[in-house]
Design a protein around this motif. Sequence first.
Motif, PDB file in Angstrom:
ATOM      1  N   GLN A   1       0.966  -1.171  -0.301  1.00 39.85           N
ATOM      2  CA  GLN A   1      -0.285   0.082  -0.162  1.00 39.85           C
ATOM      3  C   GLN A   1       0.615   1.355   0.103  1.00 39.85           C
ATOM      4  O   GLN A   1       1.927   1.205   0.558  1.00 39.85           O
ATOM      5  CB  GLN A   1      -1.386  -0.176   1.446  1.00 39.85           C
ATOM      6  CG  GLN A   1      -1.804   0.833   1.696  1.00 39.85           C
ATOM      7  CD  GLN A   1      -3.093   1.453   2.546  1.00 39.85           C
ATOM      8  OE1 GLN A   1      -3.409   0.192   3.008  1.00 39.85           O
ATOM      9  NE2 GLN A   1      -4.007   1.986   2.110  1.00 39.85           N
ATOM     10  N   GLY A   2       0.249   2.082  -0.474  1.00 37.57           N
ATOM     11  CA  GLY A   2       1.239   3.482  -1.026  1.00 37.57           C
ATOM     12  C   GLY A   2       2.371   3.587  -1.569  1.00 37.57           C
ATOM     13  O   GLY A   2       3.322   4.176  -2.016  1.00 37.57           O
TER      14      GLY A   2
ATOM     15  N   ALA B   1       4.801   3.150  -5.110  1.00 33.09           N
ATOM     16  CA  ALA B   1       4.274   2.939  -7.268  1.00 33.09           C
ATOM     17  C   ALA B   1       2.842   2.354  -8.062  1.00 33.09           C
ATOM     18  O   ALA B   1       1.883   2.848  -8.593  1.00 33.09           O
ATOM     19  CB  ALA B   1       5.164   3.574  -8.071  1.00 33.09           C
TER      20      ALA B   1
ATOM     21  N   HIS C   1       0.955   0.540  -6.311  1.00 34.98           N
ATOM     22  CA  HIS C   1      -0.247   0.132  -6.255  1.00 34.98           C
ATOM     23  C   HIS C   1      -1.434   1.470  -6.202  1.00 34.98           C
ATOM     24  O   HIS C   1      -2.152   1.558  -6.792  1.00 34.98           O
ATOM     25  CB  HIS C   1      -0.330   0.318  -4.146  1.00 34.98           C
ATOM     26  CG  HIS C   1      -1.840   0.415  -3.826  1.00 34.98           C
ATOM     27  ND1 HIS C   1      -2.432   0.952  -3.155  1.00 34.98           N
ATOM     28  CD2 HIS C   1      -2.048  -1.006  -3.718  1.00 34.98           C
ATOM     29  CE1 HIS C   1      -3.377   0.386  -2.514  1.00 34.98           C
ATOM     30  NE2 HIS C   1      -3.516  -0.868  -3.358  1.00 34.98           N
ATOM     31  N   LYS C   2      -1.008   3.267  -6.097  1.00 36.28           N
ATOM     32  CA  LYS C   2      -1.171   4.083  -6.424  1.00 36.28           C
ATOM     33  C   LYS C   2      -1.657   4.237  -8.191  1.00 36.28           C
ATOM     34  O   LYS C   2      -2.200   4.875  -8.372  1.00 36.28           O
ATOM     35  CB  LYS C   2       0.002   5.517  -6.039  1.00 36.28           C
ATOM     36  CG  LYS C   2       0.046   5.912  -4.897  1.00 36.28           C
ATOM     37  CD  LYS C   2       1.050   6.540  -4.806  1.00 36.28           C
ATOM     38  CE  LYS C   2       1.005   6.939  -3.139  1.00 36.28           C
ATOM     39  NZ  LYS C   2       2.599   8.015  -3.317  1.00 36.28           N
TER      40      LYS C   2
ATOM     41  N   ALA D   1      -4.538   2.272  -8.614  1.00 34.66           N
ATOM     42  CA  ALA D   1      -5.845   2.832  -7.725  1.00 34.66           C
ATOM     43  C   ALA D   1      -6.042   3.761  -8.562  1.00 34.66           C
ATOM     44  O   ALA D   1      -7.744   4.174  -8.512  1.00 34.66           O
ATOM     45  CB  ALA D   1      -5.459   3.745  -6.648  1.00 34.66           C
ATOM     46  N   GLY D   2      -4.766   5.076  -9.246  1.00 32.42           N
ATOM     47  CA  GLY D   2      -6.284   6.090 -10.083  1.00 32.42           C
ATOM     48  C   GLY D   2      -6.671   5.392 -11.852  1.00 32.42           C
ATOM     49  O   GLY D   2      -7.961   6.054 -12.028  1.00 32.42           O
TER      50      GLY D   2
END
Length: 220
Positions: A45-46, A48, A50-51, A54-55
Motif C-alpha cells: 500500500q502506498g 508506486a 498501488h497508486k 488505484a488511479g
Amino acid sequence: MAEWTPLMMWVGVLHHVRDEHSWATGCCQHEPLEEGSQEKPWIKQGSAAHKALAGVVLDKRWLGLVKKFLNFRTTSDLESFQNHLLMYSSKRHAYTPFVYKTRTLLAAIDYNKHNRRLPARNLDGQKIYRRSYNKKSKSWSVYTMKEKKQYSYIPDLQRAILARRLGSGKGLPRKQTLRPADPRRLGLLAPEQPPPTAELVSRHVSRGDLGHRDTEDLED
C-alpha cells in the motif's frame, strides 16, 4: 457489513492485491488462499504500483461504466447468436435488404424464445453430448445438447403472414425443394474423422456448461 455489490467487488481489487481479503466494507468472494499459493509478491500500500492501480480502479468515468462490464464480461452470447443467425441467412446466398432483415428478425425470435432451454438428458438422466468439428482450429470438440425446441409462436406468425398475403391480392409462391446435387444436402463435411464422444468429453475444458451453442441440427 454493507450489502455486497458488483462495484464493491471491483474496488476490492485494491485490497486483494495487498493480501487483504476482508476489510471494513466488504470482503473477497474467492475461497481462502492456501499458504504459498501466490507466486508473485503482493503489492504494498502506498507504493508506486498501488497508486497507479488505484488511479485506474477509482477513475470516476470508469466507475460509471464498470457495472456494465461486470455483468457482461464475455462475447460468448453474441458469438452464439451470430452462429444461430447463419441458420436463417447462410453466407452461401445473397439476400435483398428486406429479406435479410426479415430473416434476422426470425432468428432473433427463435433465439430469444429458446435461449434458456435446459440440457437434454437420456433415459438414465445423464446429459447428452455431441461432437463438433472446428474448421479454423482443425480439431474436434464436444458440446451439450439442449431440449427440443417448442415453436409455439409459429402458428401465430403463419396466420399473420397468410392474412397479409391474401390482403395483398397476390398469389402464394410455390414451395421449392433442394436439388439432388445441392451441397446443403451433404451437411457437415469435416476432413478428419471424429474421435469418440467420450474422449472429447474427458478432455473438454468447461466454458459455461460446455458453451451455449444452438445445436439441434448438428449430428455426429
